[in-house]
Structures are given as C-alpha cells and as structure tokens.
Design an enzyme around this catalytic site. Structure first.
Site, short mmCIF file in Angstrom:
data_model
loop_
_atom_site.label_atom_id
_atom_site.label_comp_id
_atom_site.label_asym_id
_atom_site.label_seq_id
_atom_site.Cartn_x
_atom_site.Cartn_y
_atom_site.Cartn_z
N LYS A 136 0.83 -1.21 0.00
CA LYS A 136 0.00 0.00 0.00
C LYS A 136 0.86 1.25 0.00
O LYS A 136 0.60 2.21 -0.75
CB LYS A 136 -0.91 0.01 1.23
CG LYS A 136 -1.71 1.30 1.41
CD LYS A 136 -2.57 1.27 2.65
CE LYS A 136 -1.83 1.67 3.89
NZ LYS A 136 -1.80 3.14 4.09
N ASN A 137 1.90 1.26 0.83
CA ASN A 137 2.71 2.46 0.98
C ASN A 137 3.66 2.70 -0.20
O ASN A 137 4.33 3.72 -0.24
CB ASN A 137 3.50 2.40 2.29
CG ASN A 137 2.59 2.51 3.51
OD1 ASN A 137 1.49 3.05 3.42
ND2 ASN A 137 3.04 1.99 4.63
N CYS A 191 -6.27 7.90 9.40
CA CYS A 191 -6.20 7.37 10.76
C CYS A 191 -5.78 8.44 11.76
O CYS A 191 -4.87 9.21 11.50
CB CYS A 191 -5.20 6.21 10.83
SG CYS A 191 -5.88 4.61 10.36
N ARG A 196 0.60 14.22 12.44
CA ARG A 196 1.51 14.00 11.31
C ARG A 196 1.70 15.37 10.67
O ARG A 196 1.13 15.67 9.63
CB ARG A 196 0.91 13.01 10.30
CG ARG A 196 0.92 11.58 10.76
CD ARG A 196 0.52 10.67 9.61
NE ARG A 196 0.46 9.29 10.01
CZ ARG A 196 0.16 8.28 9.18
NH1 ARG A 196 -0.12 8.53 7.93
NH2 ARG A 196 0.14 7.04 9.59
N ASP A 215 4.58 0.64 12.16
CA ASP A 215 3.38 -0.03 11.66
C ASP A 215 3.24 -1.46 12.19
O ASP A 215 2.16 -2.04 12.11
CB ASP A 215 3.38 -0.06 10.12
CG ASP A 215 2.92 1.25 9.53
OD1 ASP A 215 2.47 2.12 10.28
OD2 ASP A 215 3.03 1.41 8.29
N ARG A 230 -8.43 -0.48 4.76
CA ARG A 230 -7.56 0.50 4.10
C ARG A 230 -6.23 -0.12 3.70
O ARG A 230 -5.58 0.37 2.79
CB ARG A 230 -7.30 1.69 5.02
CG ARG A 230 -8.48 2.61 5.26
CD ARG A 230 -8.10 3.77 6.17
NE ARG A 230 -6.83 4.34 5.75
CZ ARG A 230 -5.75 4.46 6.53
NH1 ARG A 230 -5.78 4.05 7.78
NH2 ARG A 230 -4.65 4.99 6.06
#
Length: 428
Positions: free
Chosen positions: A23-24, A117, A122, A307, A399
């Site tokens: 995903k990232n 999230c 951030r 993570d 997600r």
C-alpha cells in the site's frame, strides 16, 4: 455501511500465502502518474479502500483510470490542475502526496488538508518547508493549502530534521522536473522510497541514492508512462506472521522480499519461533508457548517499524513474560491497548511506553478497531482468543489489508465479514 468481522478463535493458522502489493508504495506511485504524459501500467496494485481513494483523486484531476485484476492503468494525458476537494482529501492522510506531484506538473497546487487514521500528529511542516526551498509560496487558509510557483520549481539542497517518508516522497516528486540538481539529506530509507524511485526512473526521471539516506535528483523536462510492479507489502507479511505465531501456527509467505522484513524477524526468533528464509519465501513455525521479547523500540527504517507495533503487541500479549514496547514515531498509537485488554490482555501504558504482561489465554469479546494496524492487532488477538470475537469499524483495516477474510480463511481461520443489516437480522 458499517461492517464487522466475526471470528471464532482457537484455530491454528497453517499453510502458505501470497502477499499483496505494498500500500505504501502503490499510493505515492499512483500520485506520481500525475507527472507523466501517457499511460502508466501499475502491476501488483492492491485492491484497498486507500488505493480506491487515490484513484478517485486521479479521476477528479482528469486522468483515465481502469483496473484489470491487480493491474491499474492510468492515462495522464488529460490531467488538469483542479483544486482537490475536502471529501476526497479526507479519505486518507497520505493524500498529501499529491502536493508535490501536482505542483511539479503545473507549478500550482490547491487542496484541502488530508484525513485518515487518527494515530497522532503528522505535521506536514516538513513537506511545506521543503517545497518552499524549491521556490514555492505557500498559504494555508480555511483548511486549504495553496502552493504556487509560477516561474517554475528550482532545485535545492534540503536536509530533513526527521527522515519523514511522506516528506521524502513529496520532495522526490517535486524535484523530478525542477530546474537543476536537488540533493536531499536524511531522506527516509524505507523500501517504498526505493520503489517510488524505480517507478520515476522508469518514467524518465534521474534519481540516485534512494534508500541510502542521501538522494541526488537531477530535474528533467518531462516524464512518460511506464510499466512497474509494486513490491510486496512488508507490513502485511509480518502481520500474518504475527497472527500465525499467536495461534501456534506455521505459515509460509510466498514471493516476498525477505530483506524488507529483516528488522522484524529477530523479534520472532527471540520469541521462540523457527524462522526459515529460502529465496523469496519465509516460513515461520511457532513454539507451543511464545517467549516475551524484553524491549522493542520503534524507529525509522531500518529499525523496527511503527506499523508493526500493534500486531507485535498483540503477539506479546500471549507470550510468557513481560515485554516493554516504546513508540517513538507517533504519540497516539496506543489506542488499541484498551481493546486488547477487553480480550483479556494485561497491558498498561506509561507515556510512550507500553508494558505487556503475557497471559495464557485471551477470551473473545466485542471490540472496536481504532485504526489500520491496531485493527489488525485485534483481528490477530481474536484468532488466538477462546470463543467468539467481533471486531467493529473494520473500514480502518480494509484500508491496508486486501481481502483479509479470504487470506486468513485459506490459512484455516474461522472469520466472516458481516454487514450491519445482516448482523441485525441474525440477532432478531
């Protein structure tokens, strides 16, 4: 539509599983297609709600987007410089990555502040400060960010105070077509950064040093479409290993890049798991009882990834002994603790540290997913717990984990996805 996972615990996970695309990696690569002129073919692109949100932004900007299996096609020839509205930006926090791409393509970008999230602040200050170094003027008003550089971006030497992944990606995207040579110091070193650089270089960019902490980017006039295969998702890979370890199982991950999960494998070995690496496969066999790992500290790559903090915390909750986990990246990433404790875990939080006292057995309960990785931690705990567990607010989990029920069921888990109206009917 609200949905939940219904889990019957106590099933030993065993078998083999292929890991989805990262995903990232996929999100910044898709955003990067804004810089290209032509068709980009992105293979191994996972089917996730975050990916869908990214595709929605691309369509809003005028790109033609289609998917065939796990391959996404993006035609950016018709891309336009439109403000990205609040409803699209708020679907995920990483949507800020469009800032560097749109600014690099058009010299102006306007968008709402991102969502996603709630795992702590951030701040995008690093992103904005870096773009100012390229000559952009930036204003923030009424929840909107407006970046302008009418005379074009100019290369700069930039040193990040923290190796932020998102800021590194925005700098890479802006620098690709900026005039001159950009040198980036203290860049993020994550594998996903190297994957983005590989895509950009295949599109005609000139980037050296990705993954090393010091990057040199020479601006080029234009980028074109290309074919690219997204790397396997290292966080998903190690998440499934954690779930297998919690259930006393044995799971083989197929066709991954073992070096990418290298920072996490020592945790599994220290807990008593037998971990075997052969080529692009990793096999993990759990002991009858896991052992606690005394100290775990999250760090930027190549350290232990933030993570994986939540899934590993769930794993340590059934290990013999006490584990201390220190979260150094995000200050609000312990929202899963109270929910794990509802399942019978013994975890207390002291500032940025969580003290995990292992218990013999978790017990099923109804819990609420607080965020993406915390949500998976609850699923893993439910798989190991005695009885039935209901995990609500699974939109967070979806997600980042592609078709999680099918993946876990293939390993022997008993898990079902229930829509709200179906659950209500079954209770009547």
């Amino acid at each position: 539509m609200n949905a939940s996972f219904e889990i019957t615990g106590g099933k030993r996970l065993q078998g083999e599983i292929s890991i989805q695309g990262a995903k990232n990696s996929a999100l910044p690569i898709l955003a990067a297609t804004v810089l290209t002129d032509g068709v980009s073919e992105i293979r191994n692109c996972p089917a996730l709600s975050d990916v869908q949100a990214t595709l929605n932004i691309l369509r809003h900007l005028g790109c033609e987007v289609s998917r065939k299996g796990n391959t996404v096609f993006v035609n950016s020839q018709g891309v336009q410089n439109k403000p990205i509205p609040e409803d699209l930006m708020h679907e995920m926090r990483s949507s800020i990555i469009f800032l560097g791409a749109v600014l690099g393509r058009f010299g102006r970008a306007e968008m709402s502040a991102p969502g996603g999230c709630e795992i702590g602040l951030r701040p995008i200050d690093l992103h904005l400060d870096a773009l100012r170094k390229f000559g952009a003027s930036i204003s923030e008003e009424h929840g909107k960010i407006i970046c302008e550089c009418p005379s074009g971006l100019r290369a700069a030497d930039i040193t990040l105070s923290f190796p932020s992944v998102g800021a590194t990606e925005n700098i890479m995207l802006a620098a690709c077509t900026a005039e001159g040579t950009t040198t980036l110091f203290n860049a993020a070193r994550e594998p996903e950064i190297s994957d983005l650089a590989d895509f950009l270089n295949a599109s005609g960019a000139w980037i050296q040093g990705a993954g090393s902490g010091e990057m040199v980017i020479e601006g080029v006039r234009a980028l074109s479409g290309c074919r690219h295969t997204v790397i396997p998702d290292r966080i998903v890979a190690t998440s499934y290993l954690a779930a297998a370890a919690m259930t006393g199982g044995c799971v083989r991950l197929k066709d991954i890049i073992p070096a990418h999960i290298g920072p996490v494998l020592p945790i599994f070995r220290e807990s008593g798991c037998d971990v075997q690496v052969k080529g692009r496969d990793v096999c993990c066999t759990a002991p009858p009882v896991l052992r606690a790992v005394k100290n775990i500290r999250t760090m930027p790559y190549p350290g232990f990834p933030t993570d994986m903090q939540a899934p590993i915390m769930a794993m340590m909750s059934v290990a013999e002994g006490t584990t201390v986990i220190v979260e150094t990246i995000f200050e609000s990433r312990y929202k899963h603790v109270s929910e794990l404790n509802r399942l019978g875990a013994h975890i207390r939080v002291e500032g940025r540290a969580a003290v995990v006292e292992g218990v013999r057995q978790l017990t099923g309960a109804s819990v609420v997913s607080p965020d993406l990785r915390g949500g998976f931690a609850l699923v893993a705990a439910g798989l190991a717990a005695k009885g039935k567990t209901t995990v609500k607010e699974i939109r967070h989990i979806e997600r980042g984990y592609e078709d999680i029920c099918a993946a876990l069921t293939s390993l022997g888990a008993e898990i079902k996805r229930m829509d709200e109206h179906v659950r209500q009917q079954s209770n009547e």
